[in-house]
Motif scaffolding. Structure first.
Motif, PDB file in Angstrom:
ATOM      1  N   VAL A   4      38.397 -39.793 105.706  1.00  0.00           N
ATOM      2  CA  VAL A   4      38.362 -38.837 104.609  1.00  0.00           C
ATOM      3  C   VAL A   4      39.081 -37.570 105.071  1.00  0.00           C
ATOM      4  O   VAL A   4      38.822 -37.060 106.156  1.00  0.00           O
ATOM      5  CB  VAL A   4      36.926 -38.517 104.126  1.00  0.00           C
ATOM      6  N   VAL A   5      40.011 -37.121 104.255  1.00  0.00           N
ATOM      7  CA  VAL A   5      40.752 -35.891 104.524  1.00  0.00           C
ATOM      8  C   VAL A   5      40.218 -34.840 103.559  1.00  0.00           C
ATOM      9  O   VAL A   5      40.175 -35.059 102.348  1.00  0.00           O
ATOM     10  CB  VAL A   5      42.272 -36.097 104.344  1.00  0.00           C
ATOM     11  N   HIS A   6      39.798 -33.709 104.120  1.00  0.00           N
ATOM     12  CA  HIS A   6      39.198 -32.632 103.336  1.00  0.00           C
ATOM     13  C   HIS A   6      40.291 -31.621 102.990  1.00  0.00           C
ATOM     14  O   HIS A   6      40.771 -30.888 103.843  1.00  0.00           O
ATOM     15  CB  HIS A   6      38.089 -31.984 104.161  1.00  0.00           C
ATOM     16  N   LEU A   7      40.662 -31.602 101.736  1.00  0.00           N
ATOM     17  CA  LEU A   7      41.704 -30.698 101.233  1.00  0.00           C
ATOM     18  C   LEU A   7      41.001 -29.477 100.656  1.00  0.00           C
ATOM     19  O   LEU A   7      40.578 -29.480  99.504  1.00  0.00           O
ATOM     20  CB  LEU A   7      42.543 -31.428 100.181  1.00  0.00           C
ATOM     21  N   VAL A   8      40.847 -28.452 101.482  1.00  0.00           N
ATOM     22  CA  VAL A   8      40.015 -27.318 101.091  1.00  0.00           C
ATOM     23  C   VAL A   8      40.751 -25.982 101.135  1.00  0.00           C
ATOM     24  O   VAL A   8      40.332 -25.026 100.515  1.00  0.00           O
ATOM     25  CB  VAL A   8      38.724 -27.294 101.959  1.00  0.00           C
ATOM     26  N   GLY A  31      47.271 -51.852 111.252  1.00  0.00           N
ATOM     27  CA  GLY A  31      46.350 -52.640 110.446  1.00  0.00           C
ATOM     28  C   GLY A  31      44.896 -52.250 110.615  1.00  0.00           C
ATOM     29  O   GLY A  31      44.009 -52.961 110.159  1.00  0.00           O
ATOM     30  N   THR A  32      44.651 -51.124 111.254  1.00  0.00           N
ATOM     31  CA  THR A  32      43.267 -50.713 111.499  1.00  0.00           C
ATOM     32  C   THR A  32      42.727 -49.746 110.456  1.00  0.00           C
ATOM     33  O   THR A  32      41.538 -49.481 110.420  1.00  0.00           O
ATOM     34  CB  THR A  32      43.121 -50.055 112.892  1.00  0.00           C
ATOM     35  N   ILE A  33      43.594 -49.222 109.591  1.00  0.00           N
ATOM     36  CA  ILE A  33      43.162 -48.281 108.561  1.00  0.00           C
ATOM     37  C   ILE A  33      42.878 -49.055 107.281  1.00  0.00           C
ATOM     38  O   ILE A  33      43.764 -49.671 106.698  1.00  0.00           O
ATOM     39  CB  ILE A  33      44.232 -47.199 108.299  1.00  0.00           C
ATOM     40  N   ASP A  34      41.612 -49.029 106.871  1.00  0.00           N
ATOM     41  CA  ASP A  34      41.211 -49.764 105.671  1.00  0.00           C
ATOM     42  C   ASP A  34      41.225 -48.892 104.419  1.00  0.00           C
ATOM     43  O   ASP A  34      41.778 -49.275 103.400  1.00  0.00           O
ATOM     44  CB  ASP A  34      39.796 -50.342 105.851  1.00  0.00           C
ATOM     45  N   ASP A  35      40.584 -47.746 104.497  1.00  0.00           N
ATOM     46  CA  ASP A  35      40.447 -46.878 103.326  1.00  0.00           C
ATOM     47  C   ASP A  35      40.755 -45.441 103.697  1.00  0.00           C
ATOM     48  O   ASP A  35      40.368 -44.967 104.767  1.00  0.00           O
ATOM     49  CB  ASP A  35      39.014 -46.938 102.779  1.00  0.00           C
ATOM     50  N   VAL A  36      41.440 -44.757 102.769  1.00  0.00           N
ATOM     51  CA  VAL A  36      41.707 -43.331 102.938  1.00  0.00           C
ATOM     52  C   VAL A  36      41.280 -42.640 101.656  1.00  0.00           C
ATOM     53  O   VAL A  36      41.642 -43.060 100.551  1.00  0.00           O
ATOM     54  CB  VAL A  36      43.205 -43.060 103.207  1.00  0.00           C
ATOM     55  N   ALA A  37      40.486 -41.581 101.816  1.00  0.00           N
ATOM     56  CA  ALA A  37      40.045 -40.779 100.688  1.00  0.00           C
ATOM     57  C   ALA A  37      40.406 -39.325 100.946  1.00  0.00           C
ATOM     58  O   ALA A  37      40.418 -38.872 102.089  1.00  0.00           O
ATOM     59  CB  ALA A  37      38.539 -40.914 100.485  1.00  0.00           C
ATOM     60  N   VAL A  99      32.019 -35.398 100.889  1.00  0.00           N
ATOM     61  CA  VAL A  99      32.516 -35.554 102.264  1.00  0.00           C
ATOM     62  C   VAL A  99      31.389 -36.049 103.162  1.00  0.00           C
ATOM     63  O   VAL A  99      31.567 -36.976 103.958  1.00  0.00           O
ATOM     64  CB  VAL A  99      33.105 -34.228 102.788  1.00  0.00           C
ATOM     65  N   THR A 100      30.224 -35.436 103.029  1.00  0.00           N
ATOM     66  CA  THR A 100      29.080 -35.828 103.846  1.00  0.00           C
ATOM     67  C   THR A 100      28.673 -37.265 103.558  1.00  0.00           C
ATOM     68  O   THR A 100      28.397 -38.042 104.481  1.00  0.00           O
ATOM     69  CB  THR A 100      27.892 -34.877 103.594  1.00  0.00           C
ATOM     70  N   ARG A 101      28.664 -37.641 102.291  1.00  0.00           N
ATOM     71  CA  ARG A 101      28.312 -39.015 101.911  1.00  0.00           C
ATOM     72  C   ARG A 101      29.276 -40.010 102.542  1.00  0.00           C
ATOM     73  O   ARG A 101      28.866 -41.030 103.111  1.00  0.00           O
ATOM     74  CB  ARG A 101      28.308 -39.165 100.384  1.00  0.00           C
ATOM     75  N   LEU A 102      30.560 -39.714 102.457  1.00  0.00           N
ATOM     76  CA  LEU A 102      31.557 -40.615 103.036  1.00  0.00           C
ATOM     77  C   LEU A 102      31.393 -40.715 104.551  1.00  0.00           C
ATOM     78  O   LEU A 102      31.532 -41.807 105.118  1.00  0.00           O
ATOM     79  CB  LEU A 102      32.967 -40.157 102.667  1.00  0.00           C
ATOM     80  N   TYR A 107      33.150 -43.013 107.416  1.00  0.00           N
ATOM     81  CA  TYR A 107      34.479 -42.416 107.336  1.00  0.00           C
ATOM     82  C   TYR A 107      34.649 -41.368 108.426  1.00  0.00           C
ATOM     83  O   TYR A 107      33.769 -40.537 108.646  1.00  0.00           O
ATOM     84  CB  TYR A 107      34.684 -41.728 105.977  1.00  0.00           C
ATOM     85  N   ALA A 108      35.795 -41.388 109.093  1.00  0.00           N
ATOM     86  CA  ALA A 108      36.160 -40.333 110.033  1.00  0.00           C
ATOM     87  C   ALA A 108      36.625 -39.127 109.210  1.00  0.00           C
ATOM     88  O   ALA A 108      37.222 -39.284 108.153  1.00  0.00           O
ATOM     89  CB  ALA A 108      37.283 -40.808 110.940  1.00  0.00           C
ATOM     90  N   TYR A 109      36.338 -37.937 109.707  1.00  0.00           N
ATOM     91  CA  TYR A 109      36.630 -36.691 108.989  1.00  0.00           C
ATOM     92  C   TYR A 109      37.844 -36.009 109.588  1.00  0.00           C
ATOM     93  O   TYR A 109      37.923 -35.816 110.798  1.00  0.00           O
ATOM     94  CB  TYR A 109      35.419 -35.762 109.073  1.00  0.00           C
ATOM     95  N   ILE A 110      38.792 -35.624 108.710  1.00  0.00           N
ATOM     96  CA  ILE A 110      39.955 -34.854 109.138  1.00  0.00           C
ATOM     97  C   ILE A 110      40.094 -33.657 108.199  1.00  0.00           C
ATOM     98  O   ILE A 110      40.084 -33.804 106.984  1.00  0.00           O
ATOM     99  CB  ILE A 110      41.256 -35.681 109.097  1.00  0.00           C
ATOM    100  N   ARG A 111      40.250 -32.486 108.808  1.00  0.00           N
ATOM    101  CA  ARG A 111      40.590 -31.288 108.045  1.00  0.00           C
ATOM    102  C   ARG A 111      41.674 -30.549 108.806  1.00  0.00           C
ATOM    103  O   ARG A 111      41.414 -29.973 109.857  1.00  0.00           O
ATOM    104  CB  ARG A 111      39.393 -30.363 107.868  1.00  0.00           C
ATOM    105  N   PRO A 112      42.896 -30.574 108.277  1.00  0.00           N
ATOM    106  CA  PRO A 112      44.005 -29.889 108.966  1.00  0.00           C
ATOM    107  C   PRO A 112      43.776 -28.391 109.017  1.00  0.00           C
ATOM    108  O   PRO A 112      43.156 -27.819 108.191  1.00  0.00           O
ATOM    109  CB  PRO A 112      45.221 -30.225 108.130  1.00  0.00           C
TER     110      PRO A 112
END
Length: 112
Positions: A4-8, A31-37, A99-102, A107-112
């Motif tokens: 999950v990428v946090h666009l904030v 092939g290791t990335i299944d879902d991106v949100a 974000v917390t639910r995911l 889900y791994a968390y990314i925030r640039p």
């Protein structure tokens, strides 16, 4: 893996970095990335509206299977409607809760 990428941020450079990261995840050949949100809230919400010139980039990511979720609280706070969002974006009541639910779903968390 799920990410999950946090666009904030309202910062355009950070927003573009976030979308670049999403594109890199989608194009990963391991092939290791299944879902991106992407969860957009606060200043990041503008990047997923039809008011942005870069709406086509969001549309392309949606077409590639990326889930975009927009915070309803932020929409209300900024005087925006769901119809202001790029088509195909889901709204969620609260971005931080989503974000917390995911994250609790693995889900791994990314925030640039």
């Amino acid at each position: 893996m799920q990410t999950v990428v946090h666009l904030v941020s309202a910062d355009e450079t950070e927003q573009q970095t976030a979308l670049n990261i999403v594109r890199n995840l989608v194009e990963d050949e391991s092939g290791t990335i299944d879902d991106v949100a992407v969860v957009a809230q606060a200043g990041g919400i503008e990047r997923v509206t039809t008011r942005e010139d870069e709406g086509e980039e969001v549309e392309n990511l949606l077409a590639d299977g990326v889930e975009f979720k927009a915070c309803s609280n932020t929409l209300q706070m900024k005087g925006l409607e769901e119809s202001d969002l790029v088509g195909g974006i889901e709204t969620v009541p609260e971005g931080a809760v989503e974000v917390t639910r995911l994250q609790t779903e693995g889900y791994a968390y990314i925030r640039p």
